[in-house]
Write a protein that holds these residues in place. Structure first.
Motif, PDB file in Angstrom:
ATOM      1  N   ARG A 190       0.799  -1.273  -0.005  1.00  0.00           N
ATOM      2  CA  ARG A 190      -0.069  -0.123  -0.085  1.00  0.00           C
ATOM      3  C   ARG A 190       0.910   1.224   0.027  1.00  0.00           C
ATOM      4  O   ARG A 190       0.379   2.225  -0.833  1.00  0.00           O
ATOM      5  CB  ARG A 190      -1.073  -0.015   1.303  1.00  0.00           C
ATOM      6  N   ARG A 191       2.065   1.178   0.900  1.00  0.00           N
ATOM      7  CA  ARG A 191       2.863   2.233   0.748  1.00  0.00           C
ATOM      8  C   ARG A 191       3.570   2.491  -0.481  1.00  0.00           C
ATOM      9  O   ARG A 191       3.556   3.879  -0.887  1.00  0.00           O
ATOM     10  CB  ARG A 191       3.920   2.229   1.857  1.00  0.00           C
ATOM     11  N   THR A 194       0.780   4.351  -2.602  1.00  0.00           N
ATOM     12  CA  THR A 194       0.220   5.799  -2.332  1.00  0.00           C
ATOM     13  C   THR A 194       1.430   6.596  -2.264  1.00  0.00           C
ATOM     14  O   THR A 194       1.193   8.060  -2.595  1.00  0.00           O
ATOM     15  CB  THR A 194      -0.309   5.723  -0.888  1.00  0.00           C
ATOM     16  N   GLN A 213      -0.322  -8.922  -3.316  1.00  0.00           N
ATOM     17  CA  GLN A 213       0.302  -7.548  -2.897  1.00  0.00           C
ATOM     18  C   GLN A 213       0.335  -6.543  -4.138  1.00  0.00           C
ATOM     19  O   GLN A 213       0.501  -5.369  -3.883  1.00  0.00           O
ATOM     20  CB  GLN A 213       1.339  -7.707  -2.047  1.00  0.00           C
ATOM     21  N   VAL A 216      -2.799  -4.927  -4.489  1.00  0.00           N
ATOM     22  CA  VAL A 216      -2.867  -3.824  -3.437  1.00  0.00           C
ATOM     23  C   VAL A 216      -2.267  -2.719  -3.725  1.00  0.00           C
ATOM     24  O   VAL A 216      -2.648  -1.481  -3.744  1.00  0.00           O
ATOM     25  CB  VAL A 216      -2.515  -4.439  -2.018  1.00  0.00           C
ATOM     26  N   ALA A 220      -3.962   0.875  -4.607  1.00  0.00           N
ATOM     27  CA  ALA A 220      -3.730   1.906  -3.569  1.00  0.00           C
ATOM     28  C   ALA A 220      -3.245   3.052  -4.456  1.00  0.00           C
ATOM     29  O   ALA A 220      -3.658   4.283  -4.093  1.00  0.00           O
ATOM     30  CB  ALA A 220      -2.658   1.735  -2.608  1.00  0.00           C
TER      31      ALA A 220
END
Length: 286
Positions: A190-191, A194, A213, A216, A220
């Motif tokens: 997610r990091r 984003t 992932q 993900v 994100a």
């Protein structure tokens, strides 16, 4: 597909001559860049996923070592895999990273950050292990803020690194450095989506979890108003990777593979690098 190589000082050693020879040979072979890992400190009993790390394993400081490599090379991009971002204050770190980038003529382009996995390492530098994710998020924002600020200064009203009207010069060549995010958790993915310019997952993830992932990260990115297709996707690969295996990585969206010599003898390391370069047509391959 781009190809880079990692120098693992716990395995390859800390002899300066060998580090320079490794980096120069990687450059001659046509590898895109060189990565260095980080542990600030180790301690007896430190373990990653049940694998104990001998406390005397010699980890070079990656930023200092990359400056050394930069002085001995001319084309090789410089990277970290990974820099443990929560254990660094981003204000002095912004200066250190910009310095290496400026003195290398803009070659610090493979900066990859992670949050760390050893609670004892966090305690040693005065960081609450439970906050390391939030610290990393804010540190990424602070680095970019300092690298893009003008003569009037920039300010940050954050949880961990508040400041007002700071100027940090010199700034990296061409603007803020790309920041890739490494890790083996959904939070890291997610990091990456984003805040990151790329995602570099750990090498031990099962294929199905890695695929989840990646989704993900892309979801994100879209949720943050960013282009998921612009997210670079870096993966570890074995240095004896068969040529026919490359298509599978490409089908998964991988944009860069990172390998590392497994031999302990320096001449054998260079032979492995040459063979890989020849197999994938990277350059001279000698």
């Amino acid at each position: 597909m781009r190809f880079a190589i990692s120098y693992q000082s716990p395995h390859h050693g800390v002899d300066p001559g060998n580090l320079v020879a490794y980096a120069r040979h990687a450059e001659e072979c046509g590898f895109e860049g060189l990565y260095l890992p980080e542990h600030v400190v180790l301690h007896p009993g430190a373990a990653l996923r049940s694998v104990e790390l001998p406390p005397t394993m010699p980890y070079l400081d990656p930023v200092d070592a990359l400056a050394f490599v930069a002085a001995a090379t001319s084309r090789l991009l410089l990277g970290t895999g990974v820099l443990l971002l929560p254990y660094h204050h981003p204000v002095p770190l912004a200066k250190r990273l910009a310095t290496v980038d400026v003195l290398s003529a803009g070659r610090l382009r493979l900066l990859t950050v992670g949050v760390g996995a050893l609670p004892g390492e966090a305690r040693a530098v005065g960081v609450d292990f439970a906050t390391r994710g939030r610290r990393a998020d804010e540190a990424i924002d602070v680095l970019r803020l300092l690298w893009s600020g003008g003569a009037d200064g920039v300010s940050n009203d954050g949880e961990f690194f508040p400041f007002a009207d700071l100027c940090s010069f010199p700034q990296p060549v061409g603007g803020p450095l790309p920041i890739h995010v490494g890790g083996s958790s959904p939070a890291a993915a997610r990091r990456a989506g984003t805040r990151g310019d790329g995602w570099f997952p750990g090498g031990t993830l099962p294929p199905d979890e890695r695929a989840r992932q990646l989704e993900v990260a892309r979801t994100a990115a879209a949720g943050a108003g960013r282009d998921p297709a612009a997210l670079e996707y870096t993966r570890w690969a074995p240095i004896d990777l068969p040529e026919q295996s490359l298509a599978a990585y490409a089908e998964q969206g991988v944009t860069r593979l990172v390998v590392s010599a497994t031999a302990t003898d320096p001449a054998a390391q260079r032979a492995q690098m040459s063979a890989f370069a020849a197999r994938f047509g990277l350059g001279a391959g000698r």
